[in-house]
Design a protein around this motif. Sequence first.
Motif, PDB file in Angstrom:
ATOM      1  N   GLU A 134      51.297  84.577  49.183  1.00 39.13           N
ATOM      2  CA  GLU A 134      50.930  85.214  47.928  1.00 39.13           C
ATOM      3  C   GLU A 134      50.244  84.225  46.977  1.00 39.13           C
ATOM      4  O   GLU A 134      49.278  84.590  46.305  1.00 39.13           O
ATOM      5  CB  GLU A 134      52.173  85.840  47.290  1.00 39.13           C
ATOM      6  CG  GLU A 134      51.916  87.169  46.621  1.00 39.13           C
ATOM      7  CD  GLU A 134      51.694  87.010  45.144  1.00 39.13           C
ATOM      8  OE1 GLU A 134      51.034  87.870  44.567  1.00 39.13           O
ATOM      9  OE2 GLU A 134      52.194  86.013  44.583  1.00 39.13           O
ATOM     10  N   SER A 182      50.379  94.393  45.727  1.00 45.92           N
ATOM     11  CA  SER A 182      51.258  94.610  44.588  1.00 45.92           C
ATOM     12  C   SER A 182      52.501  95.315  45.110  1.00 45.92           C
ATOM     13  O   SER A 182      52.542  95.711  46.276  1.00 45.92           O
ATOM     14  CB  SER A 182      50.566  95.501  43.557  1.00 45.92           C
ATOM     15  OG  SER A 182      50.205  96.722  44.165  1.00 45.92           O
ATOM     16  N   ASP A 183      53.508  95.462  44.257  1.00 52.27           N
ATOM     17  CA  ASP A 183      54.707  96.185  44.683  1.00 52.27           C
ATOM     18  C   ASP A 183      54.373  97.620  45.039  1.00 52.27           C
ATOM     19  O   ASP A 183      54.914  98.189  45.983  1.00 52.27           O
ATOM     20  CB  ASP A 183      55.764  96.147  43.578  1.00 52.27           C
ATOM     21  CG  ASP A 183      56.444  94.798  43.524  1.00 52.27           C
ATOM     22  OD1 ASP A 183      56.135  93.966  44.412  1.00 52.27           O
ATOM     23  OD2 ASP A 183      57.242  94.572  42.616  1.00 52.27           O
ATOM     24  N   ALA A 228      44.967  98.281  41.452  1.00 49.89           N
ATOM     25  CA  ALA A 228      44.572  96.885  41.670  1.00 49.89           C
ATOM     26  C   ALA A 228      43.084  96.688  41.389  1.00 49.89           C
ATOM     27  O   ALA A 228      42.526  95.666  41.783  1.00 49.89           O
ATOM     28  CB  ALA A 228      44.907  96.454  43.086  1.00 49.89           C
ATOM     29  N   ARG A 286      58.847  89.589  47.605  1.00 46.57           N
ATOM     30  CA  ARG A 286      58.015  88.710  46.784  1.00 46.57           C
ATOM     31  C   ARG A 286      58.614  87.330  46.668  1.00 46.57           C
ATOM     32  O   ARG A 286      59.790  87.180  46.543  1.00 46.57           O
ATOM     33  CB  ARG A 286      57.871  89.311  45.391  1.00 46.57           C
ATOM     34  CG  ARG A 286      56.740  90.275  45.396  1.00 46.57           C
ATOM     35  CD  ARG A 286      56.496  90.737  43.991  1.00 46.57           C
ATOM     36  NE  ARG A 286      55.219  91.374  43.933  1.00 46.57           N
ATOM     37  CZ  ARG A 286      54.087  90.712  43.729  1.00 46.57           C
ATOM     38  NH1 ARG A 286      54.098  89.425  43.542  1.00 46.57           N
ATOM     39  NH2 ARG A 286      52.963  91.348  43.710  1.00 46.57           N
TER      40      ARG A 286
END
Lengths: 488, 169
Positions: free
Chosen positions: A271, A325-326, A409, A488
């Motif tokens: 990430e 992203s989540d 996004a 994450r």
Amino acid sequence: MPVNFMPTPQELFRFAPEMLLTLVATIIMVLEPLSGADGKRKFAVISFLSLAAAIALSVAAAGDPGAAFSSMIVVDGFSTFFRILVMVAGVLTILISTNYLRMEEHESGEYYALVLFSIVGQCIMVSANELIMLFIGLECSSIASYVLAGFLRDDKRNNESALKYFLLGSFATAFLLYGVAWIYGTTGYTNLSEIRRVLLDPNSNQNMVVISAATALMFVGFAFKVSAAPFQMWAPDVYQGAPAPVTAFMSVGPKAAAFAMFLRVLMTAFEPVKDRWEPLLWTSALATMVIGNFAALRQTNIKRLLAYSSIAHAGYIMVALTAHSDIGTAAAMFYLASYTFMNIGAFAVVTYIARKGERHVEIQDLAGLSQRRPVVAAMLTIFLLSLTGIPLTAGFFGKFYIFKAALDANMVWLAVLGMLNSAVAAYYYLRLIVVMYMQAPSDEMEELPAPSVGIQAAMFAAAAATVFLGVFPSVVLDYAGKSASFIR
Amino acid sequence: MLETVFFYAFAALTLAGAILTVTMRSAVHCAIALISSLAGVAGLYLLQHAEFLFAVQIVLYIGGVMVLFLFVIMLVNLDAAARERQFHRHWLAALACLAGTGALVALFLTRGAESFKLGAPAAEAAPGAGNIETLSMLLFREYLVPFELASLLLLVAIVGGVMMAKKRI
């Protein structure tokens, strides 16, 4: 650093589903030579029950999340989700396999043992927090799939499929392993969380060229396993040649697990260098969707058509990955769940239509199915509508959340091109429905016997799940959204 | 200085063996070329002070795996395959690919040349303890689970091999 030598009961409990399945698969192989030619059905029952027990164990293990065995594996919401998903795919596969194997006179315990071993590998893949574990899980799952693809040894198509899959698959895994070696060489770690820590550390002064090259090498391995462009070439040949139930299994189980590890590696370890891999994923996602959808337009073989469609679906999921992203992770998880049900369902129908020797796998073999077997035709319609992405089916919400994640996004163009692609896809899915409902059956068609109990059960369960996810998506989506943040 | 000389010697052996492995026509010659390539890798391990890997490379790869290769080559009739016209007739395409890949690698090397350095070793060797002891500590404590799972992987591979090879089980 003191490392505890003996595993604690807690650790063993977190790893219990894998241990159970390994044990049962080994027992099946021991019992196999002791059972007569008529006694093979019990292995299907044993595998079915063990998978059910393993699902229960995974649910129980989720109540006590955490890492195990020096952070080799980690049990969190994310891994539990995918563990259950691949096991459910396994259950459905076993349901559609039993009758097929009996028909082809190849029913044996090894088939079920290999399916279980493959699932063990996939469970390790989705819960691994360490590149070495990830590699071993991937190989376990892949080697079992190679053998399953060539299970009917006297069939030429099976042999071709297995050989192609094996050669190309080994080549792709070598790339992955080479990437792992580079990562270890430059960061000094193979643990995903440690790699992330090193990459985030401003003092570590990492060489971005080496990191990017390593990421690219690993991307080759992952992209092959999820059949994303430009490494999708193997999928149509392998899917077409393998026995239909095995194709059903290969197109969902290993794929879901590969996407899970793809997500975990990208979101946990890499990430911090997302600027580097985002353009790569963007391009690959778009190419995968375009190649899959446009190649599917010209197919006449249903298995090959579904193979290209499965490539296109990998492209949609790659869009969700690109969003990093989540919401994107949750959308990918939801999509994989709905894809599992609709694809296995479609392949259950294909298995039924194909009959002995798989002589009936052309689109024209579906002609007049609505008159000959109305219930089967209705089921296949549900799966095809869901694959298209029509509302009230799981596929609609799957695509909806993926494109929403892409828009959030700021990837407007990717979302627009993705939506245009799904419009193209409607053509070839709806064509199957037209053939089923609008064309009269030709006179020389043989009598179509009633589907076996296993195929019926798999079909109804998959259809129920497809519709359920299409009407109440929040049940799965909420869980996916909660567990997306774990990686994450 | 001497180490550098040895490094280049072993690297040349590895590469030459690898090239001969894919270009020789006779399968036995290929296998022997592969042995020399593997021996070169073993030498590289030794230069890196990885004595354990050196021994494993010699005993397992050169001693075990390659002897198996030669057995298989003996048992399978490969004369017919050697007489067949070979596939590589796409010289132009191959050259274009090679040039493209070469250009990419060159670009990659020139742009990142100044920062080629590897991270610190993950585990410092304990004073007095050799490389092998450190390795065994890691392998049988922290990495015990992957170690055990490798046996599962081998089991699956054996089952698969038997399944694919036997006509009837």
